[in-house]
Motif scaffolding. Structure first.
Motif, PDB file in Angstrom:
ATOM      1  N   UNK A  28       0.843  -1.191   0.000  1.00  0.00           N
ATOM      2  CA  UNK A  28       0.000   0.000   0.000  1.00  0.00           C
ATOM      3  C   UNK A  28       0.879   1.242   0.000  1.00  0.00           C
ATOM      4  N   UNK A  29       0.605   2.148  -0.921  1.00  0.00           N
ATOM      5  CA  UNK A  29       1.324   3.413  -0.968  1.00  0.00           C
ATOM      6  C   UNK A  29       0.811   4.345   0.125  1.00  0.00           C
ATOM      7  N   UNK A  30       1.732   5.081   0.749  1.00  0.00           N
ATOM      8  CA  UNK A  30       1.392   5.995   1.835  1.00  0.00           C
ATOM      9  C   UNK A  30       1.848   7.401   1.470  1.00  0.00           C
ATOM     10  N   UNK A  31       0.955   8.350   1.575  1.00  0.00           N
ATOM     11  CA  UNK A  31       1.284   9.751   1.329  1.00  0.00           C
ATOM     12  C   UNK A  31       0.329  10.588   2.163  1.00  0.00           C
ATOM     13  N   UNK A  32       0.871  11.312   3.154  1.00  0.00           N
ATOM     14  CA  UNK A  32       0.014  12.022   4.102  1.00  0.00           C
ATOM     15  C   UNK A  32       0.624  13.377   4.429  1.00  0.00           C
ATOM     16  N   UNK A  33      -0.253  14.320   4.749  1.00  0.00           N
ATOM     17  CA  UNK A  33       0.145  15.676   5.125  1.00  0.00           C
ATOM     18  C   UNK A  33      -0.461  16.002   6.479  1.00  0.00           C
ATOM     19  N   UNK A  34       0.350  16.606   7.366  1.00  0.00           N
ATOM     20  CA  UNK A  34      -0.103  17.029   8.689  1.00  0.00           C
ATOM     21  C   UNK A  34       0.117  18.523   8.809  1.00  0.00           C
TER      22      UNK A  34
END
Length: 315
Positions: A138-144
């Protein structure tokens, strides 16, 4: 301000950033350089996941460089300053959600302790990575985004996204035409190889730095290759061949080959059993818990070197 670009495609994750921090100029409008070699990158291998994090905005939290603060929050080690290598044992909750929860809780706590005048600057983190799920990764790309109102989390991928596509998110000082051109080049040529994909991203940061007062031209990049148990670090200075001093090594104590060797800057890397802290190093490779940590560059004659360098304080 700075520029960080995170991308995922197939079973690879990419991170590129500049190395400049600036402050508001007291003598004139605009900004001035504060630290031209500041690290903004934290790599972490967790339980079933590989991540690389970057940040833009506040360069210091609780008086520490923000990258160090993040690495300490993830690792649980109180002080990671001044070291080249630190041994550690990953906590049992250091999975993808656990890592983001540790970072979110610690950063938000430090952010709320800041004076109101400092909080107006904001702080944004991005993370790119791969979760080792089955039947496929699973590809993960997140912004906080951290503000006085709290933390907002934005996922840029979904569990059903095709691995044959790519996603990229920029944070910081983004030059829209340059970023759009980068995305088009990734569509046209990014599938040629991971190194070509990385090169296109690095060129976008360097090009932005050439036309910006708040983005540096030196570029740090990280390429995560989980299926090969490999991490590649590539530092590209704005001026090839620029001198990088060896920390805490007197010229008369370094052999001639080491003095002439290509030296690069490195990020934080939290690997199984070992933490690599930001350092000046000669290109080479290390094995930590079965993970190959590669620092790319010209072949180094003579002995290798890896040593932490002084970090400029936030005061």
């Amino acid at each position: 301000m700075t520029l960080v670009i995170a991308s995922v495609t197939r079973d690879h994750a990419f991170h590129v950033s500049d190395r400049l921090t600036t402050v508001q100029s007291r003598a004139k409008s605009g900004s001035e350089d504060w630290d031209i070699r500041a690290n903004k990158t934290v790599v972490v291998i967790g339980l079933g996941c590989w991540l690389v994090l970057g940040f833009t905005g506040l360069a210091y939290l609780d008086g520490k460089p923000t990258d160090q603060y993040i690495a300490e929050a993830i690792s649980g080690i109180d002080d990671l300053s001044g070291a080249g290598f630190v041994g550690w044992g990953a906590a049992p909750d250091l999975h993808y959600q656990g890592i983001l929860e540790r970072v979110s809780h610690a950063v938000l706590a430090a952010y709320t302790r800041l004076p109101v005048s400092h909080r107006k600057h904001g702080l944004t983190l991005s993370a790119a990575g791969v979760q080792l799920t089955k039947p496929r990764l699973r590809q993960l790309l997140v912004r906080l985004d951290f503000t006085s109102a709290g933390v907002q989390r934005t996922e840029a991928t979904d569990p059903f996204q095709s691995q044959w596509t790519f996603n990229s998110i920029p944070i910081g000082s983004v030059n829209a035409p340059i970023f759009d051109s980068m995305r088009q080049q990734l569509r046209d040529h990014g599938a040629e190889s991971p190194s070509r994909f990385r090169e296109i991203m690095m060129n976008a940061v360097a090009e932005t730095g050439r036309v910006s007062d708040v983005v540096g031209e030196d570029v740090m990049s990280v390429l995560l290759i989980p299926h090969e148990n490999k991490i590649q670090i590539l530092f590209r200075p704005a001026r090839p061949g620029q001198a990088i001093e060896l920390p805490r090594v007197k010229p008369e104590e370094a052999d001639a080959a080491l003095r002439e060797a290509t030296k690069v800057y490195t990020p934080f890397a939290l690997l199984p059993g070992m933490i690599f802290c930001p350092a000046v190093a000669t290109p080479g490779g290390w094995n930590a818990g079965g993970i190959q940590y590669e620092i790319l560059g010209d072949e180094t004659p003579g002995r290798a070197f890896y040593g932490s360098h002084e970090r400029r304080s936030g005061s």
